[in-house]
Structures are given as C-alpha cells and as structure tokens.
Scaffold this motif. Sequence first.
Motif, PDB file in Angstrom:
ATOM      1  N   PRO A 260       9.662 -24.281 -35.080  1.00 45.13           N
ATOM      2  CA  PRO A 260       8.483 -23.407 -35.056  1.00 45.13           C
ATOM      3  C   PRO A 260       8.755 -22.030 -35.654  1.00 45.13           C
ATOM      4  O   PRO A 260       7.896 -21.478 -36.349  1.00 45.13           O
ATOM      5  N   ASP A 261       9.940 -21.465 -35.389  1.00 46.82           N
ATOM      6  CA  ASP A 261      10.258 -20.146 -35.931  1.00 46.82           C
ATOM      7  C   ASP A 261      10.330 -20.176 -37.459  1.00 46.82           C
ATOM      8  O   ASP A 261       9.891 -19.237 -38.134  1.00 46.82           O
ATOM      9  N   GLU A 262      10.890 -21.241 -38.020  1.00 49.79           N
ATOM     10  CA  GLU A 262      10.946 -21.376 -39.469  1.00 49.79           C
ATOM     11  C   GLU A 262       9.545 -21.565 -40.052  1.00 49.79           C
ATOM     12  O   GLU A 262       9.203 -20.985 -41.083  1.00 49.79           O
ATOM     13  N   PHE A 263       8.746 -22.372 -39.361  1.00 48.80           N
ATOM     14  CA  PHE A 263       7.393 -22.649 -39.850  1.00 48.80           C
ATOM     15  C   PHE A 263       6.527 -21.392 -39.813  1.00 48.80           C
ATOM     16  O   PHE A 263       5.571 -21.280 -40.579  1.00 48.80           O
ATOM     17  N   MET A 264       6.856 -20.457 -38.942  1.00 50.27           N
ATOM     18  CA  MET A 264       6.075 -19.230 -38.819  1.00 50.27           C
ATOM     19  C   MET A 264       5.970 -18.508 -40.155  1.00 50.27           C
ATOM     20  O   MET A 264       4.906 -17.976 -40.510  1.00 50.27           O
TER      21      MET A 264
ATOM     22  N   LEU B  12       8.324 -11.090 -33.152  1.00 47.65           N
ATOM     23  CA  LEU B  12       9.021 -12.349 -33.428  1.00 47.65           C
ATOM     24  C   LEU B  12      10.411 -12.393 -32.794  1.00 47.65           C
ATOM     25  O   LEU B  12      11.106 -13.403 -32.915  1.00 47.65           O
ATOM     26  N   ASP B  13      10.814 -11.325 -32.117  1.00 44.28           N
ATOM     27  CA  ASP B  13      12.127 -11.293 -31.470  1.00 44.28           C
ATOM     28  C   ASP B  13      12.225 -12.343 -30.368  1.00 44.28           C
ATOM     29  O   ASP B  13      11.270 -12.571 -29.620  1.00 44.28           O
ATOM     30  N   ARG B  14      13.401 -12.941 -30.239  1.00 41.54           N
ATOM     31  CA  ARG B  14      13.658 -13.891 -29.148  1.00 41.54           C
ATOM     32  C   ARG B  14      14.215 -13.189 -27.908  1.00 41.54           C
ATOM     33  O   ARG B  14      14.090 -13.706 -26.814  1.00 41.54           O
ATOM     34  N   PHE B  15      14.801 -12.028 -28.089  1.00 41.82           N
ATOM     35  CA  PHE B  15      15.288 -11.263 -26.939  1.00 41.82           C
ATOM     36  C   PHE B  15      14.097 -10.636 -26.224  1.00 41.82           C
ATOM     37  O   PHE B  15      13.157 -10.147 -26.862  1.00 41.82           O
ATOM     38  N   ASP B  16      14.110 -10.671 -24.877  1.00 43.88           N
ATOM     39  CA  ASP B  16      13.012 -10.114 -24.084  1.00 43.88           C
ATOM     40  C   ASP B  16      13.227  -8.607 -23.904  1.00 43.88           C
ATOM     41  O   ASP B  16      14.133  -8.176 -23.205  1.00 43.88           O
ATOM     42  N   TYR B  17      12.356  -7.814 -24.512  1.00 43.32           N
ATOM     43  CA  TYR B  17      12.451  -6.361 -24.446  1.00 43.32           C
ATOM     44  C   TYR B  17      11.537  -5.746 -23.386  1.00 43.32           C
ATOM     45  O   TYR B  17      11.319  -4.527 -23.400  1.00 43.32           O
ATOM     46  N   SER B  18      11.002  -6.535 -22.490  1.00 45.56           N
ATOM     47  CA  SER B  18      10.069  -6.015 -21.478  1.00 45.56           C
ATOM     48  C   SER B  18      10.667  -4.814 -20.752  1.00 45.56           C
ATOM     49  O   SER B  18      11.863  -4.794 -20.432  1.00 45.56           O
ATOM     50  N   ARG B  19       9.825  -3.812 -20.476  1.00 48.41           N
ATOM     51  CA  ARG B  19      10.303  -2.605 -19.794  1.00 48.41           C
ATOM     52  C   ARG B  19       9.126  -1.831 -19.212  1.00 48.41           C
ATOM     53  O   ARG B  19       7.996  -1.906 -19.710  1.00 48.41           O
ATOM     54  N   ASN B  20       9.392  -1.104 -18.167  1.00 46.49           N
ATOM     55  CA  ASN B  20       8.439  -0.170 -17.568  1.00 46.49           C
ATOM     56  C   ASN B  20       7.064  -0.800 -17.308  1.00 46.49           C
ATOM     57  O   ASN B  20       6.024  -0.174 -17.521  1.00 46.49           O
ATOM     58  N   GLY B  21       7.065  -2.056 -16.872  1.00 41.55           N
ATOM     59  CA  GLY B  21       5.811  -2.736 -16.569  1.00 41.55           C
ATOM     60  C   GLY B  21       5.076  -3.261 -17.787  1.00 41.55           C
ATOM     61  O   GLY B  21       3.986  -3.831 -17.661  1.00 41.55           O
ATOM     62  N   ILE B  22       5.655  -3.077 -18.992  1.00 41.66           N
ATOM     63  CA  ILE B  22       5.045  -3.582 -20.225  1.00 41.66           C
ATOM     64  C   ILE B  22       5.784  -4.854 -20.632  1.00 41.66           C
ATOM     65  O   ILE B  22       7.006  -4.844 -20.812  1.00 41.66           O
ATOM     66  N   ALA B  23       5.055  -5.956 -20.765  1.00 42.06           N
ATOM     67  CA  ALA B  23       5.672  -7.252 -21.060  1.00 42.06           C
ATOM     68  C   ALA B  23       5.852  -7.445 -22.562  1.00 42.06           C
ATOM     69  O   ALA B  23       4.968  -7.117 -23.356  1.00 42.06           O
ATOM     70  N   HIS B  24       7.012  -7.977 -22.929  1.00 40.90           N
ATOM     71  CA  HIS B  24       7.259  -8.354 -24.317  1.00 40.90           C
ATOM     72  C   HIS B  24       7.088  -9.864 -24.447  1.00 40.90           C
ATOM     73  O   HIS B  24       7.613 -10.624 -23.632  1.00 40.90           O
ATOM     74  N   ILE B  25       6.330 -10.313 -25.437  1.00 39.65           N
ATOM     75  CA  ILE B  25       6.078 -11.741 -25.645  1.00 39.65           C
ATOM     76  C   ILE B  25       6.442 -12.130 -27.065  1.00 39.65           C
ATOM     77  O   ILE B  25       6.050 -11.452 -28.032  1.00 39.65           O
ATOM     78  N   ASN B  26       7.196 -13.210 -27.206  1.00 38.63           N
ATOM     79  CA  ASN B  26       7.494 -13.764 -28.521  1.00 38.63           C
ATOM     80  C   ASN B  26       6.219 -14.366 -29.104  1.00 38.63           C
ATOM     81  O   ASN B  26       5.519 -15.144 -28.459  1.00 38.63           O
ATOM     82  N   ILE B  27       5.909 -14.005 -30.342  1.00 42.43           N
ATOM     83  CA  ILE B  27       4.646 -14.410 -30.962  1.00 42.43           C
ATOM     84  C   ILE B  27       4.536 -15.928 -31.090  1.00 42.43           C
ATOM     85  O   ILE B  27       3.487 -16.514 -30.818  1.00 42.43           O
ATOM     86  N   VAL B  28       5.620 -16.585 -31.506  1.00 46.68           N
ATOM     87  CA  VAL B  28       5.585 -18.043 -31.666  1.00 46.68           C
ATOM     88  C   VAL B  28       5.302 -18.718 -30.335  1.00 46.68           C
ATOM     89  O   VAL B  28       4.490 -19.655 -30.255  1.00 46.68           O
ATOM     90  N   ASP B  29       5.932 -18.253 -29.265  1.00 45.81           N
ATOM     91  CA  ASP B  29       5.684 -18.826 -27.942  1.00 45.81           C
ATOM     92  C   ASP B  29       4.234 -18.636 -27.521  1.00 45.81           C
ATOM     93  O   ASP B  29       3.627 -19.524 -26.915  1.00 45.81           O
ATOM     94  N   PHE B  30       3.668 -17.474 -27.830  1.00 44.12           N
ATOM     95  CA  PHE B  30       2.258 -17.225 -27.504  1.00 44.12           C
ATOM     96  C   PHE B  30       1.351 -18.169 -28.284  1.00 44.12           C
ATOM     97  O   PHE B  30       0.434 -18.786 -27.722  1.00 44.12           O
ATOM     98  N   LEU B  31       1.602 -18.304 -29.576  1.00 45.04           N
ATOM     99  CA  LEU B  31       0.748 -19.150 -30.411  1.00 45.04           C
ATOM    100  C   LEU B  31       0.844 -20.618 -30.036  1.00 45.04           C
ATOM    101  O   LEU B  31      -0.110 -21.383 -30.213  1.00 45.04           O
TER     102      LEU B  31
END
Length: 407
Positions: free
Chosen positions: A162-166, A379-398
């Motif tokens: 999926p990441d390549e297809f993105m 598109l990052d795979r590392f979770d950068y969530s902080r201070n109550g703000i969630a980070h979501i990988n775009i491919v996972d969301f789609l």
Amino acid sequence: MYIKRERYLSKIRPFYYVVLIKVLTGVRRCGKSILLEQIKEEFIENGFDRAHIITINFEDLQFEKIRTAEKLNSYVNEQIKDHDKYLIFLDEIQHVRSFEKVLASFRATLNCSIFITGSNSKLLSGKMATLLVGRCVEFRIMPFSFAESYEYATAIGRNMSPDEFMIDYINWGGFPLRFSFTKESDIKRYLEQTYEGILDKDIITDRSKVNRQNFERVATYIMANAGKDFSSKNIENYFIHQNADTLDKKTIYRYLDKMEKACLIDRVKRFNIVGKQAMSYIEKQYAVDTGFRMINTNLINFEDTFFLENIIYNELKARDYEVFTGKTYKGEIDFVAINGRKKCFIQVAYYLAGKETIEREFGAFKPISDASPKYVFSLDRFDYSRNGIAHINIVDFLLGKKDINLS
C-alpha cells in the motif's frame, strides 16, 4: 473485471424499493454506469424479473433519438406490459430535454423504482428541484478511492505494498479505466482525453458561448493550484503573464461555476474556528481526482502537501463529512470535518521531516481553544502523537485501518 463499490451500494440499498428517485451524480468516467449495473445485478440476484428492468444509456447510439421528455415517456411506456413493479435505469439523463417532467410523470403514474445518473453536480437545481422537491435522493459518486484503487490494482496483478502504491495514486488518481494501462505515457494520454471529453461534452458546447482558449487557461490554472488559497486577482495576473486576453472577475467565476457543475472541482468554504461558524466565502478549490491535477501540472513537488490534501479532502467528502478550510486569528487549519454538530480539525503533511516541520504542523492548533479532536496526517510510519493531538498515517486512514473521531 470490476470491484464491488460497497461504499456507495451500502448507501443506496435502503432506497432500492422506496418511491424516491435515486440520483447518482459525478464526473464522467468515474464509474456511475458500472454502479448502475451492480445495483441491477443485486436486484436480479434477489429474484427480480429481468423482463421488468428498463435500461437506457443516453450515450449509446441506439438511443440517440430519445432526446425529449415526450420521446422518453413514449419509449418507457411501450416497455410496460403489466402492473407489476418495474425498475427504470436512465444513464446520463442530462441529454434529455426537460427530463424532470418525465421523471415526475413516471413516479406519479407507474409502479416503478427509478435510478438515474448525470455528469452534472447541479442536476437537482433549477427546474429539477422545483418539480421533484422531496421526491428524489442524491448520491455523489467519485472516482476510485485509494482503498478501491488498491483493491482493483491488486486484483489485476499489480503486486506492491500500500505504501508503494500511494505514490502511484498521488500521481495518477483513481479513474477506473486508467488501470487498463501500465505505461505512464499511456495513462497520461487516457486522462488527457478524458479531461478533454468532459470539456467538449459538458462545458464548451455549441450553446455555451465559452471562449475555449480562455476557459482552458483558467481550468489549467485552477487544477494546477488546487488546494491553494483562491484569488481571482491571481488568475488575472496569470493571464497578463501569459500575454492572453484580459478576463474580468465575473467571467472567471462563471468558468469556475462551469467546472463545478461538470464535477471537475469542489469549491471549499471557510470555517471561522473562533466564531464556530461556516462562512460563505470560497477559500479553495480541490480537483475531483489528482490525475486531472497531474496532467495540468506535469510535476509533483514533494515539498508541498497539496496533492495529499486533495486526496484527504476527496476521502472525507466520500465519507459524507462536510469539509471546510479552517481559519484562526493566527493562521490556517487545512480541514474542519463536520458531521451534524460534531467536528474535528486536520492538518496534512507529506512527512514530518525534522523538528521545524513537526512544530509547524502540530503548532497550527495552538490558537484553537475548541476541545474537538485534532489530527496531523502524514505518510510517516512513526507515531508522532503529542499533547493530545493524534498523528495518523495517511495510508492507514485511507484503508480504514485508522479513523478520526468527532466531538
């Protein structure tokens, strides 16, 4: 082959036997006709009599002479042999003059369930709205989403993650028939011909009184700058730079309206986050598909986020969110997604490559005191969530592996 478009079928099924006219709108070649076939197949699989199904594709040469409400009325009534229920499928109904009159008549006089498609986002405006108010339900159909595109590409033997297809999807979008081609030059040629066909059939017609050269320049500019703040003055300056005719603001907005009616773009309004209200001001335009944006730019700059913003916008709309661009007193939030009285805020980035980028994307929410959920997509795979703000990988969301919450 084709994939089952369950996202749309699940929305339409509850209305299969309801007397409301089912209206499927969307840009040409996005798959409306195939979706009609899938609806028809579901009826047949459930035992509906094929002899009681009437299908007309108004772009099929054999139906070329049916161009008025009267002729359509005569043709359909000739197919009715008894008082049992009939299904009526009318593809690209906008080719029939005064079609709203005959639809109102069918609904009032026949024992039928009616499904229509049209390549015009304003199909339910004007006379249609007056004659059929409260008698129809509309479904906006889009080209393949990322998830549908990946499912289809996998089914036809394209083996990639999926990441390549993105990257492929960012470049060439989700028009179904573009997957018939593997060479980029062939995909580009197909998209260019599809785009030109839309201009010829839906916008620059004999009756439209549109200057083709000027319109194509405006359309190219809008597509190339999809997702950026809109200014008619910028278009005027663009024409001056191109040594082209001078265009007034009224003409520019008329061309934008034609692009919107042809389902080429969506025009996105501003949401005043501080005042907690939607504004009437049109802030940005987004392309119906990134493939159309690609053929009007020929280059993706991975330093910006506009292609990805476009994909996220289309996905949110396909999931039935109201989508606005957000304004704070200090800056901008890419999207405010609303469902009923609930909402969330979304920032979009390609990669959070470095402390400065991370601070910019997460820091955009600092002026917002609203407690609604806040997200940074990348598109990052590392979770950068902080201070109550969630980070979501775009491919996972789609792909539906991760989702947003609203409050």
